[in-house]
Structures are given as C-alpha cells and as structure tokens.
Design an enzyme around this catalytic site. Structure first.
Site, PDB file in Angstrom:
ATOM      1  N   CYS A 180       1.655  29.489  38.453  1.00 11.18           N
ATOM      2  CA  CYS A 180       1.968  29.241  39.872  1.00 11.18           C
ATOM      3  C   CYS A 180       3.267  29.896  40.316  1.00 11.18           C
ATOM      4  O   CYS A 180       3.802  29.567  41.377  1.00 11.18           O
ATOM      5  CB  CYS A 180       2.009  27.748  40.146  1.00 11.18           C
ATOM      6  SG  CYS A 180       0.464  26.900  39.760  1.00 11.18           S
TER       7      CYS A 180
ATOM      8  N   ASN B 264       4.676  32.076  35.424  1.00 11.13           N
ATOM      9  CA  ASN B 264       3.570  31.245  34.938  1.00 11.13           C
ATOM     10  C   ASN B 264       2.383  31.322  35.891  1.00 11.13           C
ATOM     11  O   ASN B 264       2.313  32.204  36.752  1.00 11.13           O
ATOM     12  CB  ASN B 264       4.038  29.801  34.790  1.00 11.13           C
ATOM     13  CG  ASN B 264       4.373  29.170  36.126  1.00 11.13           C
ATOM     14  OD1 ASN B 264       5.040  29.785  36.956  1.00 11.13           O
ATOM     15  ND2 ASN B 264       3.917  27.959  36.359  1.00 11.13           N
TER      16      ASN B 264
ATOM     17  N   THR C 139       0.887  16.570  36.786  1.00  4.48           N
ATOM     18  CA  THR C 139      -0.421  16.068  36.366  1.00  4.48           C
ATOM     19  C   THR C 139      -0.584  15.925  34.852  1.00  4.48           C
ATOM     20  O   THR C 139      -1.084  14.898  34.389  1.00  4.48           O
ATOM     21  CB  THR C 139      -1.533  16.951  36.962  1.00  4.48           C
ATOM     22  OG1 THR C 139      -1.669  16.620  38.352  1.00  4.48           O
ATOM     23  CG2 THR C 139      -2.863  16.726  36.278  1.00  4.48           C
TER      24      THR C 139
ATOM     25  N   THR D 132      -1.598  18.328  44.076  1.00  5.57           N
ATOM     26  CA  THR D 132      -2.255  17.070  43.708  1.00  5.57           C
ATOM     27  C   THR D 132      -1.318  15.874  43.815  1.00  5.57           C
ATOM     28  O   THR D 132      -1.672  14.863  44.426  1.00  5.57           O
ATOM     29  CB  THR D 132      -2.800  17.157  42.270  1.00  5.57           C
ATOM     30  OG1 THR D 132      -3.634  18.307  42.159  1.00  5.57           O
ATOM     31  CG2 THR D 132      -3.619  15.927  41.932  1.00  5.57           C
TER      32      THR D 132
ATOM     33  N   THR E 281       2.727  21.320  43.822  1.00  4.26           N
ATOM     34  CA  THR E 281       2.529  19.870  44.009  1.00  4.26           C
ATOM     35  C   THR E 281       1.289  19.499  44.827  1.00  4.26           C
ATOM     36  O   THR E 281       1.254  18.440  45.463  1.00  4.26           O
ATOM     37  CB  THR E 281       3.765  19.166  44.655  1.00  4.26           C
ATOM     38  OG1 THR E 281       3.811  19.408  46.055  1.00  4.26           O
ATOM     39  CG2 THR E 281       5.050  19.600  43.997  1.00  4.26           C
TER      40      THR E 281
ATOM     41  N   GLU F  82       6.433  29.702  39.555  1.00  4.82           N
ATOM     42  CA  GLU F  82       7.723  29.043  39.729  1.00  4.82           C
ATOM     43  C   GLU F  82       8.540  29.000  38.444  1.00  4.82           C
ATOM     44  O   GLU F  82       9.725  28.653  38.483  1.00  4.82           O
ATOM     45  CB  GLU F  82       7.547  27.618  40.279  1.00  4.82           C
ATOM     46  CG  GLU F  82       7.185  26.555  39.262  1.00  4.82           C
ATOM     47  CD  GLU F  82       5.689  26.474  38.988  1.00  4.82           C
ATOM     48  OE1 GLU F  82       5.232  25.462  38.436  1.00  4.82           O
ATOM     49  OE2 GLU F  82       4.974  27.438  39.315  1.00  4.82           O
TER      50      GLU F  82
END
Length: 837
Positions: free
Chosen positions: A458, A456, A228, A646, A644, A460
């Site tokens: 999220c 971080n 994004t 969005t 992922t 990953e």
C-alpha cells in the site's frame, strides 16, 4: 412535495393499523404462537434507547411488519427488523446505529445461546468471559497462556455499554470476518474481542493485567485501532500480527522460487507483500548455466499473480502482492502493461498490483526531455544498491560504456516517452503506482545498514531489504476525531494515546509469529512500527474547513507534527525502559538528524531547484533531540499512514487521510453492500431545514455530489466537496507537509475527474517536487459521473507556473498547447486493499 422524515405517510399509518389488526403466527421453540405486536415494538424501542429524538420508531415498526408472514421463525423475525431498519439508513445515518443494535441482539443470542435481557448483559458478560477464554483454548483457537491471566480482574474491566457505539457496517464486518467462531457459531462478543486482542499484546509484560486493561480501554473506546492482522490473530495460537512484508528477489532460479515460496507463507497468515524484482535480469540476458537467454521478469510475475489468488487465508480475504521495478530495467515497458485487459494473457497479471521505483535522475531527464537508457541488471548490478548522486554517477558511467561497446544489451528511449506511457497505463489500468527511490533512501533513518528497494503493498512502508532481510512493519491508526476538543486537537489526550499505542505496536515485534526466518531477523534487529491516522476528513468537517483550503494544509502540517513528535518521544521512553534497537548506532537518529532535518539531505542530493517544500516547525524539538541523544530510540521507524479502509469502517470514521469519496454512495466489501452517507452533512442540512426526501433524491442522482444542488448554500458545497470536485494538487500539498514529519511514508490516493494527460503530468511532477516518497492508487470517474459533477474547486495556494525550475514550465506549457490527450481510457473504481488496514 417534500416529506418530513419524522412523520409516517398516511399509507404507512393505514398499513400499520391493518397489520396490527392482522394476526401473525410465528414459530418459537418449534411451536406456533401468536406474535405479540407490543413485544415487537418493545424490542425495537430497546434498540432506540437514547436515539428516540432522532429516529422514528413507528417507521421502523411499519417497515418491519411489511416483511412478516405466518410461520416466520424468531430468527427470521429478527432479521426482518434488521433489514427493515437497514433500508432507512439512506434517510438518516442514525439508523445505522439502530441497525447495529438489532444485529447486536442477534449476536448476543448466538454467543450466549439464549435471549438475554438488556439489564442482565453486564452480569452475563462477566460470567461468560472466562468461559469464552477456556472454550477458545479447548478448541485450539486461543493461546493457552491467556488462561494464566487474572480473568476475574479482566472481566470486571469489561464495558458492555461500549457495544452501543457501533454503526451497522462496523459491527457487520466484525461479525462476518473477525469474531472467533466454532463451526460457524460465534463465541466472541465485541468487548471480548477487544480484550482478547489486548491480552494477546500483553503476554510479555511484567504486569500483564494492568497493560491488558490499558490496551483494552484504548481499543474499545475507538481512540486507536490495530491493523487487521493484529485484530485477526492477537491472542490466538498462530499470532501473525504484522501487516506488511517487503522482500528483494535475487537473480537466480533458486532465489526466485524461494521468494515465491516466502510470498505464499506470508500471505497465508495475513501479510500484504511488496516484492522488489529489479535484480532479476531482463529479457535477452545471457544465462551461463544453459548458454541460453533469459525470458526476463514477466513470466515469473505471472506465477506470483497466481500465488496471490491461490493463497487467500481460506477466504477470509484475498492474497495481496505488489511487484516493484526500477525505471531503468530493460523490461520496464512490458512491466507497466501487466494490468492491461488486452494482449497476451500469459503476460498479464490481473490480480496483482505493480509499482515503479523511480530515481530522481529519471524525473530530471523527463523534465529536460532528454534520453533515457534501459539496462539489464545482469550488466549493471550495482545500480540496484545505489541512490542519489552515487546512482547518477554510476548510471552515466554505464551510459558511456554503451558508446564504447562494453555493454551490448541496452535500449535508448526518450524519457518523456516512457513517462507518458507510464501515465497512460496508470490512467487506463490504475497501475503502475509511482514511488520515488531517492526520497525514500536519502531520508531513511536506516541508510547506514541497507537500501530501501521498494515500498510495500500500500506504499506507506519504506524499509531496507536484502538477501538476508525481509522488511516487516506492524501497523495501527489513531482515530483523530476522538482527539478533537473545542474544534482543535487535544495534545494531552493525543500524547497519552500515542504512548500506549506505541507500546502495543512495539510488543507486536516480540510476540509475532514469523512464517519466514528472514522476516524475524529483520524485525527484531530494527524494530520498525507504523503508527498512522484515520478520520482526517472528519476533523475538517468538525472544524468546518474545506479540504481544498490553506487552513486544511495547515491542519495537516500541525496535526502530523504533533503526532510524529509524540510517537518519536514515546519510542525514546520505550528505549529508556527496554533498550534501543540493535542497529541504532550510525542511524540518522544517532546522528541527531530527525525526519524534518532529512529534507536538507534530499535537497543537497537532488538540487534545490528540484525540491520545493515547507520546512517550518512549531514544537519544542530541541527537547526531543536531547532525549534521543540520551536514550536513543526503541524503533528504527515509528510512523506510516496506511489506507485503513477496513478498520475505519469498523469504528465509523473516514479512511486515513482521504477526502470524502461521495457524500452518499454504496460501499461494497466482503460483508456485502452498505449505504454510506455523510453524517456531518446530514447534521448541517437538518439545522438549515434542508434534509428531506427531495434532498435524498438529489444526492442519489448526483452521486453524493453537492455542486449541482442549488438548494445547498455555497459554504456547505465547499466544506463537503468530494474527492473528485477538488483539485488533486490539494491532496499533494497536504501530503507534502505530512511527509516532512513522517519517517516512513503514506498511502496517498490521487483523485482526478477530468481526462487530461496534462493534469496527470502536472500532478505527479508536483508530487516529486514536493518531496513525496510514494503515491498510491489513481482514482478516476466515469464520463457519466463527470458530466453530473463537473464543478471543480479552484486551488489558489498552488500555482504550477510559479515553480522555479528551468525547463519545467516550458515543458508544462508545451503539454498545455498539445490538444491531443495522451490518455485514451479510464479506470473503474478499484477495491480497497485490506492488508494494511
């Protein structure tokens, strides 16, 4: 009685006839005129081109007419057709495409300023493209350097027909939040959007036009999608393209508020943040400057929470921050309660995520049911920068010092008590996320130049952080579904896609706008990127494989091996062309140790009885090793699987590596609410003559769950089992074989349908045993949903009682025999994080 969706009911026929006879006057160009129903039908037919056999045009027309009234404007008339078709999406997902095309018509009119005949669209695209670029530059939206491209050449490369591939949700998201606008009026068509991104990523290329066209074709075909921030900002005057930032907060007041300032600056331009707070001294620690005592970490986190709320990119999306703390920190018990809805609200952070950074020693103590000592980092500053055996040795030394009275501020508790409290909070609030310090550091290619102190936002990304470096990662994901050929992954196409995608991600590093100097220094020094995937569940549907199967685990293993192989290979090609990253010397890459090889390092540090993983490989890794030895790597890290949420919606595939959430459900985001239905399931049910109004009603009642619908064959129930129907162990097993190949980590959500402390304990211990670096959200369901979907698939390939660890089986059995569940509440569905998409 069931109704064929291809037919219109008698009532609809009568209604259509009546309204066709009734005269409707519309307002067009400020004048009232009679609505030509034939033209309305022609307009709807134009949105159904190529889909005539799958949709019912009369039904769309009938639904549209129901909303008409005298004096309706042309704009409202078009909206009525969109809303009418949108209501049919739950009857058949193909109506989503029709709805998108009707919306596209409105976008075209907004961008071009007038109605355009479909036959003229290609010509209009080419004529308008250079005007779009110049208009964006004149209004200080686009980088003036874009005007230096050969715009005529690029406009001829545009493919307007690709506008037809969107579903409604994807196009609506782009329209609402991504397309450039001037005072609310969009100036960007979808293909302009993709070309603008491609141009922004080609600014430093020697042959900019050639690269821009190559990048454009990859994006506009939906084979790959950037994250994004890149989609928002590529080609703009403020090109902040990176997705994730990781920082370490120092233990002094100036440093703490400097970190908070950095959070605000990074959050302003679309970054998702992960903060390591372990260095900050705990409650009760001495402060020499004032001769007082510290209030600990918690009060500062409240400030961080408020920054996340205040800095939200002007409403484009919420600010997003995750705080990390190691499990030996004295404030850990209060830290894991930060998301509770009860207690002192001044010590709660309702808008910020939290995660724990777990050393292997803690997990060993949990399994052995031994004591665990909590310290203030003020007294044990070096623990923060140690991992593996070195950490264990220092930790035990500090524990001995407490016995001698050399360390006075500490607390001894049962490791199992703390573990159960963590799991209780996780189930009650969805936090803290559980991440594993030693697996991240021992397997890190960059351990020679620093320490990974957190993941971080999220979970990953696993990059080094320090007082001088803020870790940065640039993300993008491959659409796996478009790389399937004859039911298998196409290695030739996959290699081609990955080579281009890695070049795009590497370009981000040099083009990116850095709001903080420490982020720029780190990113240019190590050049990490995070290539991920989406559509994993779609691929299983294409192959007709259940997620809960050995075949699915095998596909997860082989697909990730292939992706990582080509990603690392592409990085060596970039290194051959542009040079290796500056901190390469001494890295695991330099030592000839690839990610799958680093499992042996973890096994050596942790002990073989605490690591049970599949270490097989099938590709020609010798060839890659030789290339790395010769050319080195362009990027310190190459692969990370983001959520992922969005971008998968934009291109219309399943998110990341997620199992199907529900086969029919309402999806909510900043663009509104959308009915989502599993198109693969609909296709199968149509083949068997089972797709009708009765089936739709059943799916609604059972929340998209098939287990209670007796009409559906058993084989389809297994293939289309939803996330809460399958055992979470399957998700762990798939994650484990992926993690073998990945040099960073993966956003791995855990789905559990039953309220069971035993199940949580088993699941997260299994995650650790299987070598996972991180886990993400814990998803649970309401009691009402669980009652309606109480069917659970078994898991034959994993038997926890067969794990050969002394004391582990005994511990599991004791929890099994304990009838009192340690979980006393559940979490609601949580909103997807959008900062890593």
């Amino acid at each position: 009685m069931t109704i064929n969706l291809k037919e219109i009911s008698k009532q609809d026929v009568i209604f259509s006839k009546n309204i066709m006879e009734k005269e409707i006057y519309i307002i067009k160009n400020d004048k009232s005129c009679l609505l030509d129903m034939k033209l309305l039908r022609k307009f709807i037919c134009s949105a159904c081109i190529g889909l005539e056999k799958e949709v019912n045009i009369n039904l769309i027309l009938s639904e549209t007419k129901k909303n008409l009234y005298n004096g309706i404007s042309i704009k409202e008339l078009h909206k009525s057709s969109i809303l009418a078709t949108r209501t049919l999406m739950e009857k058949d997902p193909v109506y989503s495409q029709v709805t998108a095309r009707l919306l596209m018509y409105c976008i075209q009119k907004e961008v071009f300023g007038k109605e355009i005949k479909q036959i003229d669209i290609p010509i209009k695209y080419k004529e308008y493209f250079s005007k779009f670029i110049n208009k964006g530059i004149d209004n200080k939206l686009l980088n003036p350097k874009l005007a230096e491209f050969n715009l005529s050449l690029l406009s001829n490369a545009l493919l307007p027909e690709r506008d037809l591939q969107f579903n409604y949700l994807g196009l609506k998201i782009l329209y609402d939040r991504y397309f450039l606008h001037i005072e609310g009026i969009r100036i960007e068509m979808p293909q302009f959007f993709f070309m603008r991104i491609a141009m922004g990523l080609s600014l430093n290329e020697s042959n900019r036009e050639k690269c821009a066209i190559k990048f454009y074709n990859l994006l506009s075909s939906f084979n790959f999608m950037c994250s994004t921030p890149t989609l928002f900002n590529s080609g703009t005057i403020r090109s902040q393209l990176s997705s994730c930032y990781l920082s370490t907060v120092p233990d002094d007041l100036y440093g703490i508020f400097e970190s908070i300032k950095e959070n605000a600056l990074l959050s302003k331009y679309a970054g998702g943040l992960g903060n390591d707070w372990t260095q900050v001294r705990s409650l009760g620690s001495p402060i020499k400057g004032t001769n007082g005592r510290s209030q600990g970490v918690i009060p500062f986190l409240k400030v961080v929470n408020d920054v996340a709320v205040a800095v939200n990119q002007g409403g484009k999306r919420k600010g997003a921050i995750c705080a990390y703390l190691e499990t030996w920190h004295m404030d850990i018990e209060e830290f894991i309660e930060l998301r509770k809805n009860t207690g002192d609200d001044r010590r709660r952070t309702h808008d910020m995520n939290i995660a724990i950074w777990v050393p292997d020693l803690f997990m060993k103590r949990v399994i052995k049911k031994s004591t665990w000592t909590l310290f203030s980092p003020y007294d044990v500053p070096d623990l923060h920068n140690k991992f593996g055996k070195e950490f264990e040795e220092s930790y035990i030394l500090y524990e001995n010092q407490t016995k001698l009275g050399k360390i006075k501020l500490f607390k001894k508790i049962s490791a199992l008590y703390l573990w159960r409290k963590i799991l209780s909070m996780l189930f009650e609030t969805g936090h803290p996320w559980i991440t594993f310090k030693d697996a991240c550091n021992i397997r890190s290619p960059q351990q020679h130049v620093g320490i990974i102190h957190s993941s971080n936002l999220c979970t990953e990304i696993t990059l080094n952080t320090s007082k001088n470096e803020i870790g940065v990662c640039n993300l993008g994901s491959i659409n796996l579904t478009l790389h399937m050929k004859n039911g298998k992954l196409d290695p030739i196409k996959l290699k081609k896609t990955i080579r281009i995608a890695m070049r795009m991600l590497d370009n981000v590093i040099d083009i990116n706008y850095y709001a903080v100097k420490k982020a720029k220094y780190s990113n240019l020094r190590h050049r990490p990127v995070g290539l991920g995937i989406m559509g994993f569940q779609d691929c299983l549907h294409i192959m007709k494989i259940p997620y809960s199967s050995k075949e699915a685990i095998k596909f997860a293993d082989q697909s990730m091996e292939m992706i990582c192989y080509y990603a690392y290979y592409a990085s060596t090609e970039l290194a051959e062309e542009k040079g290796r990253y500056s901190s390469y010397d001494g890295s695991l890459w330099d030592q000839g140790i690839l990610p799958q090889d680093s499992l042996k390092l973890l096994e050596k540090e942790r002990g073989s009885k605490y690591l049970k993983v599949n270490m097989s490989e099938s590709l020609n890794w010798k060839k890659l090793r030789n290339r790395i030895k010769k050319f080195g790597m362009r990027n310190s890290n190459c692969v990370a699987i983001a959520p992922t949420a969005t971008i998968s919606n934009i291109i219309g595939v399943s998110a990341s590596i997620e199992p199907t959430y529900r086969n029919l459900h309402i999806k909510s985001n900043l663009s509104g609410e959308f009915t989502e239905i599993n198109r693969y399931l609909v296709k199968e049910l149509k083949k068997k003559g089972l797709w009708d109004e009765s089936m739709i009603a059943n799916l609604k009642y059972f929340d998209g769950n098939l287990s209670q619908i007796s009409r559906i064959p058993d084989d389809l129930r297994k293939i289309y089992a939803t996330a809460f129907e399958i055992s979470p162990n399957w998700i762990i097993e798939a994650g484990s074989v992926r993690q073998k190949w990945i040099d960073q980590s993966q956003s791995l959500n855990i789905y559990i349908s039953n309220k069971s402390g035993k199940k949580l304990d088993e699941t997260y211990k299994l995650a650790w045993l299987r070598g996972l670096k991180t886990t993400y959200y814990l998803r649970s369901i309401s009691a009402n949903y669980a009652k309606k979907s109480n069917f659970e698939m078994g898991i034959d390939s994993v038997n926890l009682d067969e794990i050969s660890i002394k004391g582990y089986n005994k511990n599991l059995q004791e929890i099994k025999n304990n009838k009192k569940c340690l979980i006393n509440s559940e979490i609601n569905d949580v909103n997807e994080c959008e900062s890593c998409q």
